[in-house]
Design a protein around this motif. Sequence first.
Motif: not given
Length: 91
Positions: A49-53
């Motif tokens: 997955g990924f992190w997003c602001v």
Amino acid sequence: MKVKYSHGEGYFPFAKGDYVTVVVRYLHIKDLEEELYYHGTVTEIEEDGFWCVLDDKTKEEYFSFLDVENVIDGDRIPFFVGTTKRIKGKD
């Protein structure tokens, strides 16, 4: 990179700093009230997955590839079976 999304396989061609639209629910819903997608900037990419602001800049959120339908360019939104240009302030 090829990934497994919630309803099939696809590509995640984005890198840190890219502005994206994360489509959580769109094609596989029964009621339009259930549409759900976010706009934000990718901060970290992991294997699953990924992190997003997010646009509101108040929090960073993790999205698992298995929990989303797709990830597209941030200037696009889901529309029927494809995408359309996003009109700022309308979504």
